[in-house]
Design an enzyme around this catalytic site. Structure first.
Site, short mmCIF file in Angstrom:
data_model
loop_
_atom_site.label_atom_id
_atom_site.label_comp_id
_atom_site.label_asym_id
_atom_site.label_seq_id
_atom_site.Cartn_x
_atom_site.Cartn_y
_atom_site.Cartn_z
CG HIS A 1 49.17 28.21 52.71
ND1 HIS A 1 50.00 27.48 51.89
CD2 HIS A 1 49.69 29.47 52.76
CE1 HIS A 1 50.97 28.26 51.46
NE2 HIS A 1 50.81 29.47 51.98
CE LYS B 1 47.41 29.49 49.18
NZ LYS B 1 47.21 30.86 48.67
P1 NAD Z 1 41.35 37.64 52.32
O1 NAD Z 1 40.17 36.92 51.76
O2 NAD Z 1 41.50 37.75 53.81
O3 NAD Z 1 41.38 39.16 51.74
C1 NAD Z 1 41.05 39.51 50.42
C2 NAD Z 1 40.30 40.84 50.49
O4 NAD Z 1 40.10 41.33 49.16
C3 NAD Z 1 38.88 40.68 51.12
O5 NAD Z 1 38.72 41.62 52.17
C4 NAD Z 1 37.96 40.99 49.95
O6 NAD Z 1 36.74 41.61 50.33
C5 NAD Z 1 38.82 41.93 49.11
N1 NAD Z 1 38.36 42.05 47.73
C6 NAD Z 1 37.94 41.07 46.89
N2 NAD Z 1 37.53 41.60 45.72
C7 NAD Z 1 37.72 42.94 45.83
C8 NAD Z 1 37.48 44.05 44.94
N3 NAD Z 1 36.96 43.87 43.72
N4 NAD Z 1 37.76 45.29 45.39
C9 NAD Z 1 38.29 45.49 46.61
N5 NAD Z 1 38.52 44.50 47.50
C10 NAD Z 1 38.24 43.24 47.11
O7 NAD Z 1 42.62 36.96 51.66
P2 NAD Z 1 44.17 37.08 52.13
O8 NAD Z 1 44.51 35.94 53.02
O9 NAD Z 1 44.46 38.48 52.57
O10 NAD Z 1 44.90 36.78 50.74
C11 NAD Z 1 44.63 37.57 49.59
C12 NAD Z 1 45.45 37.05 48.41
O11 NAD Z 1 46.85 37.26 48.68
C13 NAD Z 1 45.30 35.55 48.14
O12 NAD Z 1 45.35 35.35 46.73
C14 NAD Z 1 46.52 34.94 48.81
O13 NAD Z 1 46.90 33.71 48.25
C15 NAD Z 1 47.54 36.01 48.52
N6 NAD Z 1 48.71 36.05 49.41
C16 NAD Z 1 49.90 36.30 48.81
C17 NAD Z 1 51.05 36.44 49.56
C18 NAD Z 1 52.34 36.81 48.86
O14 NAD Z 1 53.38 37.00 49.51
N7 NAD Z 1 52.30 36.93 47.52
C19 NAD Z 1 51.00 36.30 50.95
C20 NAD Z 1 49.77 36.05 51.57
C21 NAD Z 1 48.62 35.94 50.77
#
Ligand code: NAD
Length: 277
Positions: free
Chosen positions: A158, A162
Site C-alpha cells: 500500500h 497507510k
Molecule cells: P485518510 O487519512 O485520507 O482519511 C481519513 C479521514 O477521516 C481524514 O480526513 C480525517 O480527518 C477523518 N477523520 C478522522 N477522525 C474523524 C472524526 N472523528 N470525525 C470525522 N472525520 C474524521 O485515510 P483513507 O486513505 O481515506 O483511509 C481511511 C480508512 O479507510 C483507513 O482505515 C483505510 O485503511 C480504510 N480503507 C478501507 C478500504 C476498504 O475497502 N475497506 C479501502 C481504502 C481504505
C-alpha cells in the site's frame, strides 16, 4: 421509483471521503445529505463538491455529528477505528445504515461495533471491491481443496501514508483461507519473521506488508506446495472501486434487519463457490 438514499460521508476530506463524494454524485440512487470532518480540521466549512474535484454542491463540511446524521438514511465511514466506534453509536441512535470501511480495529473496538449492531444495520468490510471479495471466495475454495500441506503466504503493498498493517484486505483474505481450512486465523497467523526463526510451522498463514509510493492496494495470496506454486492476485487501480462497493452495501442494507454484515453478505459470493462442495 423510490427516493434516493440520503447519505452522510464522514471523513469527507480524506482520500476515501473524497472518492465517496464523487461516487455519490454519480449514482442516481443516492444523494449527499451531509459531509463530516473532525473538529478543528482545516477543511471545515469548505464545499464538499469542490474538495472532491467536482463543481460546488452547496454542502459545507461540518463537525456536528448529530446535525449531520439527523434526517439521513445512511453513513459512509472510512475514517479511524476510534471515530468509527463513535459513529456506530450515533448511527444506531438515529436508526441509520452504517457502512464501515475503516480498518485496524482492536478486539474492544470490534465488541463495540457488535453491540451497536444489535440495534443498527452495519456493513463492515476490509475491502468493498467486487474483485477482492471474489478473490476471497476463490482463496477459501483453494485452501479447502489444497489442505494444510500447502503453505499459505499473504503479501500486500500500500501507499506510504497507510497507518495499519497488515491491511484489512490481507486479514479478510487470511480469514477466507483459515475458514477454508476450518481453523481460526488467530491460531495460525504469523505476522513477523526476523532472525533465527526456525523452520516454517506447518499450517501457519504468513503475512508480509510493503509500504511505499502511492499504491492503492496490491494483494497476492500464495499457495506453495512441494514442487509447485499457485498465486492469486488482485490489484486495485482506483479508490472509486471501494466507494462504489460501499454505495452498493448501503443500498443493500436498507432492506435488512439490524446486524453486523460484510461484503460477502452483500455480494453472496460464498454461495457461488460453496465451501462445502
Ligand atoms: P485518510 O487519512 O485520507 O482519511 C481519513 C479521514 O477521516 C481524514 O480526513 C480525517 O480527518 C477523518 N477523520 C478522522 N477522525 C474523524 C472524526 N472523528 N470525525 C470525522 N472525520 C474524521 O485515510 P483513507 O486513505 O481515506 O483511509 C481511511 C480508512 O479507510 C483507513 O482505515 C483505510 O485503511 C480504510 N480503507 C478501507 C478500504 C476498504 O475497502 N475497506 C479501502 C481504502 C481504505
Amino acid at each position: 421509483m423510490s427516493r434516493p438514499l440520503r447519505l452522510v460521508v464522514v471523513g469527507a476530506a480524506g482520500r476515501m471521503g473524497r472518492a465517496l463524494i464523487r461516487a455519490v454524485s454519480e449514482h442516481q440512487g443516492c444523494t449527499l445529505h451531509a459531509a463530516l470532518e473532525r473538529e478543528h480540521a482545516p477543511t471545515i466549512g469548505q464545499d464538499a463538491g469542490i474538495l472532491a474535484g467536482l463543481p460546488a454542491n452547496g454542502c459545507a463540511l461540518t463537525h456536528d455529528v448529530h446535525a449531520a446524521f439527523a434526517g439521513a438514511d445512511g453513513v459512509l465511514d472510512f475514517t479511524t477505528p476510534l471515530a468509527s466506534v463513535l459513529f456506530a453509536r450515533v448511527a444506531a441512535e438515529h436508526g441509520l445504515v452504517h457502512v464501515i470501511g475503516t480498518t485496524g480495529f482492536n478486539a474492544d473496538e470490534m465488541t463495540s461495533l457488535e453491540e451497536a449492531a444489535h440495534r443498527a444495520r452495519i456493513v463492515q468490510s476490509g475491502n468493498f471491491s467486487l474483485g477482492v471479495n471474489l478473490l476471497a471466495a476463490l482463496v477459501n475454495k483453494a485452501a479447502q481443496v489444497l489442505g494444510p500441506d500447502w503453505d499459505i503466504e499473504l503479501l500486500e503493498m500500500h501507499h506510504k501514508m497507510k497507518v495499519d498493517a497488515p491491511s484489512g484486505t490481507a486479514l479478510l483474505l487470511g480469514e477466507a483461507a483459515a475458514s477454508g481450512r476450518n481453523i481460526r486465523l488467530e491460531d495460525a497467523a504469523v505476522h513477523t519473521r526476523d532472525g533465527h526463526t526456525g523452520a516454517r510451522k506447518q499450517g501457519s498463514i504468513g503475512f508480509q506488508s510493503l509500504r511505499g509510493g502511492s499504491v492503492v492496494g496490491d494483494h497476492t495470496v500464495l499457495f506453495a506446495g512441494a514442487g509447485e506454486r499457485i498465486e492469486l492476485r488482485h490489484i486495485a487501480e482506483d479508490r472509486a472501486l471501494f466507494a462504489q462497493g460501499a454505495l452498493k452495501a448501503a443500498l443493500w442494507a436498507q432492506t435488512q434487519p439490524p446486524g453486523l454484515y460484510d461484503m460477502q453478505d452483500v455480494l453472496v459470493l460464498y454461495r457461488i463457490l460453496p465451501s462445502s462442495s
